[in-house]
Design a protein around this motif. Structure first.
Motif, PDB file in Angstrom:
ATOM      1  N   THR A  64      37.585  46.451  32.701  1.00 16.29           N
ATOM      2  CA  THR A  64      38.437  45.710  33.623  1.00 16.29           C
ATOM      3  C   THR A  64      39.486  44.960  32.822  1.00 16.29           C
ATOM      4  O   THR A  64      39.397  44.845  31.601  1.00 16.29           O
ATOM      5  CB  THR A  64      37.646  44.669  34.447  1.00 16.29           C
ATOM      6  OG1 THR A  64      37.082  43.711  33.556  1.00 16.29           O
ATOM      7  CG2 THR A  64      36.571  45.303  35.277  1.00 16.29           C
ATOM      8  N   ASP A  68      42.259  43.279  37.714  1.00 18.41           N
ATOM      9  CA  ASP A  68      41.138  43.844  38.474  1.00 18.41           C
ATOM     10  C   ASP A  68      40.168  42.787  38.992  1.00 18.41           C
ATOM     11  O   ASP A  68      39.276  43.113  39.770  1.00 18.41           O
ATOM     12  CB  ASP A  68      40.351  44.832  37.604  1.00 18.41           C
ATOM     13  CG  ASP A  68      41.184  46.029  37.195  1.00 18.41           C
ATOM     14  OD1 ASP A  68      41.995  46.484  38.011  1.00 18.41           O
ATOM     15  OD2 ASP A  68      41.017  46.489  36.055  1.00 18.41           O
ATOM     16  N   ASP A  71      39.660  42.711  42.743  1.00 16.27           N
ATOM     17  CA  ASP A  71      39.409  43.993  43.404  1.00 16.27           C
ATOM     18  C   ASP A  71      37.930  44.082  43.786  1.00 16.27           C
ATOM     19  O   ASP A  71      37.084  44.478  42.990  1.00 16.27           O
ATOM     20  CB  ASP A  71      39.811  45.136  42.478  1.00 16.27           C
ATOM     21  CG  ASP A  71      39.776  46.493  43.149  1.00 16.27           C
ATOM     22  OD1 ASP A  71      39.116  46.631  44.197  1.00 16.27           O
ATOM     23  OD2 ASP A  71      40.416  47.424  42.618  1.00 16.27           O
ATOM     24  N   LEU A  74      36.214  47.543  43.496  1.00 17.29           N
ATOM     25  CA  LEU A  74      35.882  47.878  42.114  1.00 17.29           C
ATOM     26  C   LEU A  74      34.635  47.122  41.669  1.00 17.29           C
ATOM     27  O   LEU A  74      33.751  47.692  41.014  1.00 17.29           O
ATOM     28  CB  LEU A  74      37.065  47.568  41.188  1.00 17.29           C
ATOM     29  CG  LEU A  74      36.891  47.951  39.730  1.00 17.29           C
ATOM     30  CD1 LEU A  74      36.705  49.460  39.578  1.00 17.29           C
ATOM     31  CD2 LEU A  74      38.100  47.489  38.919  1.00 17.29           C
ATOM     32  N   ASP A 116      41.738  57.170  35.063  1.00 15.02           N
ATOM     33  CA  ASP A 116      41.038  55.994  35.554  1.00 15.02           C
ATOM     34  C   ASP A 116      39.997  55.650  34.489  1.00 15.02           C
ATOM     35  O   ASP A 116      39.042  56.402  34.279  1.00 15.02           O
ATOM     36  CB  ASP A 116      40.367  56.298  36.893  1.00 15.02           C
ATOM     37  CG  ASP A 116      39.395  55.208  37.334  1.00 15.02           C
ATOM     38  OD1 ASP A 116      39.443  54.097  36.775  1.00 15.02           O
ATOM     39  OD2 ASP A 116      38.593  55.481  38.235  1.00 15.02           O
ATOM     40  N   HIS A 118      38.191  52.783  34.364  1.00 18.19           N
ATOM     41  CA  HIS A 118      37.304  51.704  34.774  1.00 18.19           C
ATOM     42  C   HIS A 118      35.843  52.030  34.480  1.00 18.19           C
ATOM     43  O   HIS A 118      35.031  51.124  34.315  1.00 18.19           O
ATOM     44  CB  HIS A 118      37.506  51.380  36.255  1.00 18.19           C
ATOM     45  CG  HIS A 118      38.813  50.713  36.504  1.00 18.19           C
ATOM     46  ND1 HIS A 118      39.866  51.349  37.102  1.00 18.19           N
ATOM     47  CD2 HIS A 118      39.241  49.475  36.207  1.00 18.19           C
ATOM     48  CE1 HIS A 118      40.881  50.529  37.178  1.00 18.19           C
ATOM     49  NE2 HIS A 118      40.537  49.380  36.635  1.00 18.19           N
TER      50      HIS A 118
END
Length: 159
Positions: A64, A68, A71, A74, A116, A118
């Motif tokens: 992160t 973020d 979010d 997430l 992505d 994450h």
């Protein structure tokens, strides 16, 4: 409020050298996994892999940055992935610098597009397991952190 904020799991200054060593080990592991095609990036791609081939997942990295923090979706995904990994004896670490992670891992090999990042899973290339020194160091680091109730330690990647 995230689980991390609730429990205050910031690394203690005394363990700074150990955390830095873990950062270097993670850097080496990511490069090695990418060379061996043992790296899966993305929340949804990782969830699919864990659903289909859980036995070959060796390590999980959640990433992160400040943008973020708010979010919620997430954070929910992270909570579910953490629980799933912990329930299946897969070590998990957090990284708070997505741009550094992107510099290490780079764009998608297929499309050249940014990935992505994450969630990144490291998988075993074969059934015998993977003997990577970085993975072994990180497994030991995670075990030591669990002994002090830090179930998902935060790692700082080297400059």
């Amino acid at each position: 409020m995230t689980l991390k904020k609730l429990h205050g799991q910031e690394p203690v200054p005394k363990s700074h050298d150990r955390v830095q060593g873990a950062g270097k080990a993670l850097h080496e592991l990511l490069l090695s996994a990418q060379r061996c095609s043992c790296l899966t990036a993305g929340i949804y791609e990782s969830a699919k892999l864990m659903n289909v081939d859980l036995d070959n997942v060796a390590f999980c990295v959640l990433a992160t940055d400040e943008e973020d923090e708010g979010d919620i979706a997430l954070q929910i995904h992270f909570t579910l992935i953490q629980a799933f990994c912990c329930g299946n004896d897969i070590d998990v670490v957090c990284v708070n610098d997505v741009p550094k992670l992107a510099a290490i891992v780079g764009p998608s090999e297929e499309s050249g597009e940014p990935r992505d990042l994450h969630c990144i899973l490291i998988t075993n290339p074969n059934k015998d397991g993977w003997k990577d020194p970085g993975l072994e160091k990180l497994n030991k680091f995670c075990e030591e952190r669990r002994n002090v109730n830090d179930w998902v330690p935060t790692i700082t990647l080297p400059e």
